[in-house]
Structure formats: structure tokens, C-alpha cells
Motif scaffolding. Structure first.
Motif, PDB file in Angstrom:
ATOM      1  N   ARG A 166     -16.511   3.403 -25.166  1.00 53.25           N
ATOM      2  CA  ARG A 166     -16.470   2.351 -26.133  1.00 53.25           C
ATOM      3  C   ARG A 166     -15.213   2.528 -26.867  1.00 53.25           C
ATOM      4  NH1 ARG A 166     -21.322   1.979 -30.176  1.00 53.25           N
ATOM      5  NH2 ARG A 166     -20.850   4.262 -30.704  1.00 53.25           N
ATOM      6  N   GLU A 167     -14.451   1.355 -27.238  1.00 60.24           N
ATOM      7  CA  GLU A 167     -13.522   1.351 -27.904  1.00 60.24           C
ATOM      8  C   GLU A 167     -13.533  -0.074 -28.632  1.00 60.24           C
ATOM      9  OE1 GLU A 167      -9.949   3.520 -29.702  1.00 60.24           O
ATOM     10  OE2 GLU A 167     -11.741   3.880 -28.774  1.00 60.24           O
ATOM     11  N   GLY A 168     -14.236  -0.239 -29.744  1.00 57.30           N
ATOM     12  CA  GLY A 168     -14.042  -1.717 -30.312  1.00 57.30           C
ATOM     13  C   GLY A 168     -13.548  -1.465 -31.736  1.00 57.30           C
ATOM     14  N   SER A 169     -13.730  -2.491 -32.472  1.00 60.19           N
ATOM     15  CA  SER A 169     -12.904  -2.588 -34.025  1.00 60.19           C
ATOM     16  C   SER A 169     -13.642  -1.677 -35.063  1.00 60.19           C
ATOM     17  CB  SER A 169     -13.429  -4.111 -34.648  1.00 60.19           C
ATOM     18  OG  SER A 169     -12.519  -5.034 -33.727  1.00 60.19           O
ATOM     19  N   ALA A 170     -14.781  -1.141 -34.975  1.00 60.49           N
ATOM     20  CA  ALA A 170     -15.379  -0.220 -35.631  1.00 60.49           C
ATOM     21  C   ALA A 170     -15.406   1.348 -35.112  1.00 60.49           C
ATOM     22  CB  ALA A 170     -16.553  -0.505 -36.225  1.00 60.49           C
ATOM     23  N   ALA A 171     -16.296   1.278 -33.841  1.00 64.85           N
ATOM     24  CA  ALA A 171     -16.610   2.451 -33.370  1.00 64.85           C
ATOM     25  C   ALA A 171     -15.584   2.602 -32.210  1.00 64.85           C
ATOM     26  CB  ALA A 171     -18.097   2.231 -32.501  1.00 64.85           C
ATOM     27  N   LYS A 172     -14.871   3.971 -32.122  1.00 62.96           N
ATOM     28  CA  LYS A 172     -13.941   4.433 -31.378  1.00 62.96           C
ATOM     29  C   LYS A 172     -14.090   5.743 -30.691  1.00 62.96           C
ATOM     30  CE  LYS A 172     -10.455   1.538 -34.300  1.00 62.96           C
ATOM     31  NZ  LYS A 172     -10.349   0.360 -33.060  1.00 62.96           N
ATOM     32  N   ASN A 173     -14.410   5.613 -29.445  1.00 69.17           N
ATOM     33  CA  ASN A 173     -14.744   6.872 -28.781  1.00 69.17           C
ATOM     34  C   ASN A 173     -13.854   6.995 -27.530  1.00 69.17           C
ATOM     35  OD1 ASN A 173     -17.997   5.349 -29.080  1.00 69.17           O
ATOM     36  ND2 ASN A 173     -17.442   7.098 -30.520  1.00 69.17           N
ATOM     37  N   PHE A 174     -13.016   6.320 -27.169  1.00 70.27           N
ATOM     38  CA  PHE A 174     -11.849   6.534 -26.166  1.00 70.27           C
ATOM     39  C   PHE A 174     -11.557   8.019 -26.109  1.00 70.27           C
ATOM     40  CE2 PHE A 174      -7.771   6.942 -24.168  1.00 70.27           C
ATOM     41  CZ  PHE A 174      -8.051   5.936 -23.282  1.00 70.27           C
ATOM     42  N   GLU A 175     -10.848   8.553 -27.354  1.00 72.22           N
ATOM     43  CA  GLU A 175     -10.064   9.963 -27.319  1.00 72.22           C
ATOM     44  C   GLU A 175     -11.280  10.807 -26.863  1.00 72.22           C
ATOM     45  OE1 GLU A 175      -7.060  10.395 -27.467  1.00 72.22           O
ATOM     46  OE2 GLU A 175      -6.351   8.369 -27.842  1.00 72.22           O
ATOM     47  N   ALA A 176     -12.494  10.707 -27.433  1.00 71.22           N
ATOM     48  CA  ALA A 176     -13.533  11.934 -27.270  1.00 71.22           C
ATOM     49  C   ALA A 176     -14.129  11.842 -25.867  1.00 71.22           C
ATOM     50  CB  ALA A 176     -14.454  11.712 -28.053  1.00 71.22           C
ATOM     51  N   LEU A 177     -14.055  10.779 -25.110  1.00 71.15           N
ATOM     52  CA  LEU A 177     -14.676  10.645 -23.714  1.00 71.15           C
ATOM     53  C   LEU A 177     -13.623  10.519 -22.592  1.00 71.15           C
ATOM     54  CD1 LEU A 177     -17.663   8.222 -24.647  1.00 71.15           C
ATOM     55  CD2 LEU A 177     -17.432  10.726 -24.989  1.00 71.15           C
ATOM     56  N   ILE A 178     -12.709  10.106 -22.861  1.00 66.97           N
ATOM     57  CA  ILE A 178     -11.715   9.583 -21.498  1.00 66.97           C
ATOM     58  C   ILE A 178     -11.245  10.993 -20.695  1.00 66.97           C
ATOM     59  CG2 ILE A 178      -9.361  10.006 -22.963  1.00 66.97           C
ATOM     60  CD1 ILE A 178     -10.086   7.546 -20.371  1.00 66.97           C
ATOM     61  N   GLY A 179     -11.447  12.185 -21.447  1.00 67.55           N
ATOM     62  CA  GLY A 179     -11.303  13.396 -20.592  1.00 67.55           C
ATOM     63  C   GLY A 179     -12.207  13.524 -19.440  1.00 67.55           C
ATOM     64  N   LEU A 180     -13.441  12.834 -19.398  1.00 74.10           N
ATOM     65  CA  LEU A 180     -14.297  12.906 -18.494  1.00 74.10           C
ATOM     66  C   LEU A 180     -13.993  11.829 -17.239  1.00 74.10           C
ATOM     67  CD1 LEU A 180     -17.484  12.787 -20.785  1.00 74.10           C
ATOM     68  CD2 LEU A 180     -16.904  14.828 -19.198  1.00 74.10           C
ATOM     69  N   ALA A 181     -12.982  10.907 -17.434  1.00 70.83           N
ATOM     70  CA  ALA A 181     -12.749   9.964 -16.532  1.00 70.83           C
ATOM     71  C   ALA A 181     -12.393  10.416 -15.194  1.00 70.83           C
ATOM     72  CB  ALA A 181     -11.951   8.912 -16.968  1.00 70.83           C
ATOM     73  N   SER A 182     -11.321  11.527 -15.192  1.00 78.19           N
ATOM     74  CA  SER A 182     -10.901  11.998 -13.789  1.00 78.19           C
ATOM     75  C   SER A 182     -12.181  12.338 -12.918  1.00 78.19           C
ATOM     76  CB  SER A 182      -9.976  12.911 -14.112  1.00 78.19           C
ATOM     77  OG  SER A 182      -8.724  12.385 -14.751  1.00 78.19           O
TER      78      SER A 182
END
Length: 541
Positions: free
Chosen positions: A216-232
Motif C-alpha cells: 500500500r502506498e496512499g496519501s496517508a499510509a505509505k508501506n512501499f519502502e518497508a515491503l518492496i524488498g519482498l517482491a523479488s
């Protein structure tokens, strides 16, 4: 219709020069060619979880902006309007969305109200959920925010999940911070996704236990940086979502921006596009094309696979965005609302006390979770008041559905040095919520919203500004660019008054969301979201 370019075959992980032919909304052929233009053709983007209402736009206006970024579909939970207007509100969203080519996929709101600890405008029980799920326009059971109800086998909660299973429709989750045996039980109940993870380890545990995780990367809650490392490694079970996207942000970008950021982080482009285009369609069984022969012609033309700038968007073969211009036309609709409270007096916001210590909500930048602080009270003439110096400001939630004494609390990190801000977008029941430096400023802001039957506003010592939201008190009847501009002006004014938050109004809107730990305020009082019970504002001396 023929499109030429570099065709991005996500399924087979290859890019080739070719030509896509479509007719009557369907793809007839995809042929390789020796020569072609340098643009890229790929399936359209899908936002895997969003509340359209958070854009402050009705679906038809949301669609006009979203297609400019290559988004062709959303998985949309209409629980915001449902908390105000019930099933009538859900039907409004479906019917308004159908007036455009855009592919909205609405769920049945599972938690209306989200809890019994706040006052909403409507109730959707398990019988109503059954009726909604029978409707082919309803694609899934929307986020089960009442995770305590799942863990403690609440009969009504389990009935709602059982109906989703009977109709073979997915069940969305909402379980921030849930770990261990609790999350295992939550998953085993039949809940398949979560968009609330805010740490790498939490998301990894849920992935390993079989959940699909939405970044989730919205206008308030931004979790991209915390979670993107799992994507690969886990891309096959991950998706992208906004959850809540304010209009000024939607003007700038959407899922395309998350693709660009992921590629810049070194995630393989095919994995990124599987998350952005393919996984939501397969998980939710959406009628959205995946750039295969026989599919609906839901495809986009982009400039490159670095910035993902959209040049054209097609939905069911219809060109809906071209050369910088959205081609979706505005539509007419009726303004529905539910707003029934009288204007307040300054004395309504007074907190008489002699307490030396108070509980304070600590708002956190980019997060929906909050902390509980214990701070020294500031008392003037027997009234607990804001401490501008310590940035501990008075906050209120006012029931907008009936006349009731305002609930009061204090909050840190809003930073206002003057005036107040207020909103009738207060997740999830959408009562009025306000923060200010004085009882007078708070009262002025609250009454401005009551006069307009909904909106967001800023008041200073010399000025007041409001964006009216006449549709359910949470959406505008204007176009996205107008509202985006007006919202940006309010945001700027709030920051001129001292707020350091990136999105003060979006952050404010979640301070009444009791199902997110740890300390929040409902119209009924201060609430501990960890223990799931009310707590006192003041501590015993």
C-alpha cells in the motif's frame, strides 16, 4: 483497430515488436513484426484495494483521472459511503461507475459499522451481505476489519465470511500487526489478503502462511519502502494498492508510479508488472483483459519501462485517454447525503478537569497506527486546553447523525500554531473530526462543516476555507481537477498554520479509525485499539 509497438508479454517474460488488433472490444490477434514504433504496449494497471470515496470524487470522476495514469480497473471497497448510507450508498457507487467504460469492481462492505464503539449512519448485517453477494456486480467480501470478531468467533462476522465462501467470492483482510497464532486463525477463517502490513517481518509471516500481501502506498499510509524488498521472491502473491488516494495526489500519479519505484529498486520489470496488472485480475476473478488473444482490449501504451508514463489507455477497445487528455465524459448524478446535527457552542468543547496527566494520541507520519503518550496537562480556568508549545492540541469527534455531546481528546504532531482544521471524512463512520489550538477555533471549523452538510475546512484568525462534499458528506459533485486544486489550497493553508504532516487532512481522517491501534477517538470517547475498549482521557492524580 491496430496498435503497434513493443509488446510486453508478462506471462512469457518477453518483449517483442508487434501489432495488436482488436475489434468489438476484444483482442483478435497479436502478431510479431520486424519493425514498429518504440512505445510499449502492456495490460492496464489495476489498483488492488482502494476506497474511491477517499479521492473525494464519485466513481465517474475518479475514472476520468485514473485512466490518465494507465489504470483500467480498481478493486474498490465502498464501505465509506456504506457507513453513511448503507446498501443505498453501495448501489450509488455501482450505478455511477457503470456510466463510464472504467472497470470498477466493488465489494460487499463487511464492517458497517466498523465497530459498535462508534456511531455510523447505517448497518449492513449478514442478511444484507448475503443479498449483496448474490449480485454479480459485487466481486468479493471487502476487508474484514473486525479481526477481534474473527478471533473470538463472533457469530455475525462468521456468517458474513460463510456467505462469501458459499458464493465463491474472495474475502479481503485487514489485520495490522496481527502475528503468530492469531494471524493463523484469521487466515484459516478464509481471509485471503492483507493491505495493512507495515513491517517486512509481518508481511513475510503472512506470505509464508498463505496470504496475498498488498503493498500500500496512499496519501496517508505509505508501506512501499518497508515491503518492496519482498517482491523479488514473493511477487506471485503480491499486488499494489492505494487504499486511500486524495485528489491532488491522483492528478499526479497512481499505480504507474509504484511500478517506476519498484523497477528503480532493482525488481525485475516482469515481476513488477505481474503485481500491477495480472495478480489482482486472477485473485478477484475480474473481467479485465491481460493482453491475450480473446481478452477484452484493456491495454495501455506507455513511453518506456522506467517511468511508465502513459500515452494512451484503452478499455474494452475504447480509447479513454490520449495525448494528455481524458476522453471519459462527465455524467449526471443525484447528491445523496445523511447529515443531521445542529451547530455547536464553544462551551461544548470545554473539558473541565484538574488532572495533572492526560493520554495523548501520537499521530505518526505515513502510518495509520498511532501511539499512546502520557503527557502533562495544561489547564486554564479549569479547562484542559491545547499546548501549542508542546504541540499537544485539542481534538474532537462530533456525531453528525444526531445531536450528541462532542467527544474530546488530545493529539500530538499536527503542529498547528493557529486556527483549526476539520473534516467530515472521518474513517469509518464519517463523523466530524477536528483539531485546533483553541475551543473557539475548533467550534468555528465544526460549525462550518455542519452548515455545509459536509466537507473539509481550515480556519485561521482571519480566514476560513472549505471544500464542500455534498455527496454523503465525503465526496464532491465537481470534477477531479477542480477538487484537486481546492484540496491543495486547503493543504497549503493547513501547513502555513504550522502542520508538518505530509497530508494533514488524510492523517486527520484516520484518527477516528478504532480498528487501527493503538489510541483513537470515536464520537463515544477515547478508545484503546490494542485492548479494544474505551479508556480515560485523564489519569488519576
Amino acid at each position: 483497430m491496430k496498435l503497434q509497438g513493443n509488446i510486453v508479454d508478462i506471462k512469457n517474460k518477453r518483449i517483442f515488436k508487434g501489432e495488436v488488433t482488436f475489434e468489438s472490444g476484444k483482442i483478435l490477434s497479436i502478431e510479431e513484426k520486424q519493425h514498429g514504433v518504440e512505445n510499449y504496449i502492456l495490460p492496464g494497471f489495476v489498483d488492488a484495494h482502494i476506497h474511491i470515496e477517499s479521492s473525494m470524487l464519485v466513481p465517474s470522476e475518479f475514472a476520468r483521472l485514473a485512466v490518465t495514469h494507465g489504470t483500467v480497473a480498481t478493486v474498490s471497497d465502498p464501505h465509506e459511503i456504506a457507513n453513511v448510507l448503507g446498501v443505498k450508498g453501495v448501489k450509488f457507487m455501482i450505478e455511477n461507475g457503470k456510466k463510464t467504460p472504467f472497470k470498477f469492481n466493488f465489494g460487499a462492505p463487511s464492517c458497517v459499522p466498523a465497530t459498535t464503539f462508534e456511531s455510523a449512519g447505517a448497518v449492513i448485517d449478514s442478511d444484507a451481505i448475503k443479498t449483496l453477494l448474490e449480485n454479480p456486480d459485487i466481486k468479493y467480501l471487502a476487508e474484514m476489519m473486525n479481526y477481534p470478531g474473527v478471533l473470538f468467533d463472533d457469530a455475525e462476522v462468521l456468517k458474513k465470511i460463510a456467505w462469501a465462501k458459499q458464493y465463491n467470492k474472495p474475502v479481503d483482510g485487514h489485520a495490522p500487526g496481527l502475528r503468530g497464532n492469531d494471524v493463523t486463525k484469521y487466515i484459516h477463517s478464509g481471509i485471503s489478503t492483507d493491505h495493512e502490513c507495515f513491517t517486512h517481518d509481518e508481511a513475510l509471516e503472512k506470505l509464508q502462511k498463505g496470504m496475498k500481501i498488498l503493498i500500500r502506498e496512499g496519501s496517508a499510509a505509505k508501506n512501499f519502502e518497508a515491503l518492496i524488498g519482498l517482491a523479488s521472491e514473493h511477487f506471485e502473491n503480491m499486488m499494489f494498492c492505494s487504499d486511500d488516494k486524495h485528489p491532488d495526489d491522483l492528478i499526479l500519479d497512481h499505480i504507474n508510479k509504484l511500478c517506476a519505484r519498484a523497477v528503480a529498486k532493482g525488481v525485475d520489470v516482469f515481476k513488477v508488472l505481474e503485481m500491477a496488472c495480472i495478480n489482482p485480475v486472477k485473485h478477484y476473478n475480474l473481467e479485465v483483459g491481460l493482453l491475450q488473444v480473446g481478452d477484452a482490449a484493456d491495454c495501455i501504451v506507455i513511453k518506456d519501462l522506467i517511468n511508465f508514463k502513459t500515452l494512451q489507455t484503452y478499455i474494452s477497445g475504447v480509447l479513454v485517454f490520449d495525448n494528455g487528455m481524458s476522453l471519459i465524459k462527465p455524467v449526471s448524478f443525484e447528491n445523496l447525503n445523511n447529515f443531521s446535527c445542529n451547530k455547536k457552542k464553544i462551551s461544548d468543547f470545554r473539558i473541565e478537569s484538574s488532572a495533572e496527566k492526560i493520554r495523548v494520541i501520537e499521530a505518526l507520519e505515513g502510518q495509520l497506527v498511532t501511539n499512546e503518550l502520557i503527557e502533562d496537562a495544561l489547564i486554564v480556568n479549569g479547562n484542559l486546553v491545547s499546548s501549542i508549545e508542546k504541540d499537544i492540541l485539542k481534538m474532537t469527534v462530533v456525531n453528525r447523525y444526531k445531536n450528541q455531546t462532542p467527544a474530546m481528546a488530545f493529539i500530538k504532531n499536527f503542529g498547528l500554531k493557529e486556527g483549526a482544521i476539520a473534516s467530515s471524512v472521518g474513517h469509518d463512520s464519517h463523523n466530524i473530526i477536528a483539531v485546533g489550538v483553541s475551543d473557539e477555533a475548533i467550534c468555528k471549523a465544526v460549525n462550518l462543516l455542519i452548515e455545509n452538510k459536509g466537507g473539509i475546512c481550515v480556519v485561521s484568525n482571519s480566514e476560513e476555507k472549505i471544500v464542500s462534499l455534498p455527496v454523503a458528506g465525503i465526496m464532491s459533485d465537481k470534477d477531479g481537477y477542480t477538487i484537486g486544486k481546492q484540496y491543495a489550497e486547503l493543504d497549503t493553508m493547513a501547513k502555513h498554520l504550522g502542520s508538518k504532516l505530509n497530508a494533514p487532512f488524510m492523517s486527520l481522517s484516520f484518527m477516528a479509525l478504532l480498528v487501527i491501534p493503538s489510541l483513537k477517538l470515536s464520537d463515544k470517547g477515547l478508545f484503546n485499539g490494542t485492548d479494544f475498549k474505551f479508556t480515560s482521557l485523564t489519569l488519576d492524580n
